[in-house]
Design a protein around this motif. Structure first.
Motif, PDB file in Angstrom:
ATOM      1  N   PHE A   1      -9.072   3.662   5.148  1.00  0.00           N
ATOM      2  CA  PHE A   1     -10.071   2.878   4.117  1.00  0.00           C
ATOM      3  C   PHE A   1     -10.556   1.403   4.751  1.00  0.00           C
ATOM      4  N   TYR A   2      -9.491   0.734   5.014  1.00  0.00           N
ATOM      5  CA  TYR A   2     -10.064  -0.638   5.525  1.00  0.00           C
ATOM      6  C   TYR A   2     -10.826  -0.745   6.914  1.00  0.00           C
TER       7      TYR A   2
ATOM      8  N   ASP B   1      -5.248   2.667  -3.441  1.00  0.00           N
ATOM      9  CA  ASP B   1      -3.933   2.420  -4.151  1.00  0.00           C
ATOM     10  C   ASP B   1      -4.224   1.488  -5.557  1.00  0.00           C
TER      11      ASP B   1
ATOM     12  N   LEU C   1     -14.327   0.177   4.875  1.00  0.00           N
ATOM     13  CA  LEU C   1     -15.072  -1.230   4.835  1.00  0.00           C
ATOM     14  C   LEU C   1     -15.477  -1.782   6.211  1.00  0.00           C
TER      15      LEU C   1
ATOM     16  N   LEU D   1     -10.450  -5.277  -5.615  1.00  0.00           N
ATOM     17  CA  LEU D   1     -11.242  -6.020  -4.702  1.00  0.00           C
ATOM     18  C   LEU D   1     -12.650  -6.410  -5.174  1.00  0.00           C
TER      19      LEU D   1
ATOM     20  N   ASN E   1      -4.381   3.978   4.408  1.00  0.00           N
ATOM     21  CA  ASN E   1      -4.773   2.662   4.160  1.00  0.00           C
ATOM     22  C   ASN E   1      -5.600   2.086   5.492  1.00  0.00           C
TER      23      ASN E   1
ATOM     24  N   ARG F   1     -12.235  -0.660  -6.070  1.00  0.00           N
ATOM     25  CA  ARG F   1     -10.764  -0.433  -5.923  1.00  0.00           C
ATOM     26  C   ARG F   1     -10.397   0.234  -4.466  1.00  0.00           C
ATOM     27  N   ASP F   2      -9.380  -0.011  -3.837  1.00  0.00           N
ATOM     28  CA  ASP F   2      -8.900   0.677  -2.652  1.00  0.00           C
ATOM     29  C   ASP F   2      -8.112   2.166  -3.292  1.00  0.00           C
TER      30      ASP F   2
ATOM     31  N   ALA G   1       0.817  -1.331  -0.030  1.00  0.00           N
ATOM     32  CA  ALA G   1      -0.026   0.012   0.116  1.00  0.00           C
ATOM     33  C   ALA G   1       0.821   1.319  -0.041  1.00  0.00           C
TER      34      ALA G   1
ATOM     35  N   HIS H   1     -16.089   1.827  -8.212  1.00  0.00           N
ATOM     36  CA  HIS H   1     -16.743   0.589  -8.333  1.00  0.00           C
ATOM     37  C   HIS H   1     -17.181   0.491  -9.668  1.00  0.00           C
TER      38      HIS H   1
ATOM     39  N   VAL I   1     -15.840   5.824  -3.552  1.00  0.00           N
ATOM     40  CA  VAL I   1     -14.960   4.609  -3.776  1.00  0.00           C
ATOM     41  C   VAL I   1     -15.354   4.009  -5.267  1.00  0.00           C
TER      42      VAL I   1
END
Length: 310
Positions: free
Chosen positions: A22-23, A121, A27, A125, A19, A118-119, A13, A103, A101
């Motif tokens: 985002f996660y 970076d 998410l 996903l 990072n 996508r994240d 990342a 998508h 995001v």
């Protein structure tokens, strides 16, 4: 009983704080371990997972602030896929719109609804809507209701020039069975594996080879219950496929061996033991920086160079 399937996926990342946001926030995954790259202790190694930090739910990152973007290509994990309840795809589509995001529109793959995204970076996903998992435990402290929360990995897809040699290892060493074909995908699965039990092989001959960088998956890890199970997998690799692994490496939370499979994807075999609660209580996972014993004496210097996360 031996449970096969994915143990974790490790990716590269960019900035660590982005990072984590985002996660963790977008998410809603649990930060289950905050440690450092054992080979580069000036860099974080962040582990995200489910409420129990269970094998098959763990996505980890090496966040390098100035990492150049990777290039997807042959010999790499193409997509990392999470499970959500089948009725939650609409919620996640709306959330991705709200959060900006990138998508794709939902589509069908092997009869399941898939939402690709996508994240920050550019990592590829997807969420897959799976029927009948609503009652499974879910991490609901990240601002996302349990009814919509991610429930571990569905699986990954690998981009390969030739599927057969990789498929032979999936079947013989890791207990996967071919269960279907659709377009250029060949699906392998471990029957009975609740999470992390699907590997899709996408054949794409003639593509450029992958170039690792931000947004790339560095390696995928398969589960071994313990050292004995890992040793048996290592033996089968050598005797049946002529492949030698690295020596076993202690990663504190699991013990690992590594090898390049015939399609050039880096594979790891990681033990389920001792688990992520070996150095902090399960209720407090991810709250403090944990260092391996060999680096503890250098804690002050390490903390001084690590970027601020919050």
């Amino acid at each position: 009983m031996q449970i096969n399937g994915l143990h974790h996926v490790t990716a590269i990342a960019g900035p660590a704080r982005r990072n984590l946001d985002f996660y963790g926030r977008v998410l809603g995954l649990r930060l289950v371990k905050k440690t450092v790259n054992f080979d580069d202790p000036g860099t974080y190694h962040l582990y995200f997972g489910d409420a129990d930090a269970a094998p098959g739910s763990i996505l980890t990152f090496f966040p390098w602030e100035l990492a150049a973007p990777g290039r997807l290509g042959v010999g790499e994990t193409q997509e990392t896929v999470f499970r959500v309840p089948a009725g939650s795809i609409g919620f996640w589509t709306h959330r991705f719109v709200e959060q900006g995001v990138p998508h794709e529109p939902p589509f069908k793959r092997f009869g399941e609804t898939v939402l690709g995204f996508r994240d920050p970076d550019g990592m590829r996903l997807a969420l897959v809507g799976v029927a009948g998992i609503e009652a499974e435990p879910a991490w609901a402290e990240g601002g996302i209701a349990a009814e919509h929360a991610i429930r571990g990995f569905h699986g990954v897809s690998l981009l390969l020039a030739d599927a057969a040699p990789t498929a032979a290892i999936l079947s013989d060493v890791f207990g996967f069975t071919e269960i279907g074909r659709e377009d250029t995908l060949i699906r392998y699965a471990v029957r009975g594996a609740a999470i992390g039990g699907v590997i899709d092989l996408r054949v794409a001959g003639g593509f450029l080879p992958a170039r690792q960088g931000a947004g790339s998956v560095h390696h995928i890890a398969f589960r071994a219950a313990d050292d004995a199970a890992q040793e048996e997998m290592v033996r089968r690799l050598a005797e049946n496929h002529g492949i030698r692994t690295t020596e076993q490496r202690d990663r504190n939370y699991f013990r690992s061996v590594y090898f390049r499979e015939p399609g050039h994807v880096l594979f790891e075999i990681a033990t389920d033991v001792p688990g992520f609660a070996v150095d902090e209580p399960a209720a407090e996972l991810g709250r403090s920086l944990k260092l391996p014993p060999g680096l503890e004496a250098h804690r002050k210097q390490i903390e001084a160079v690590l970027p601020v996360l919050a």
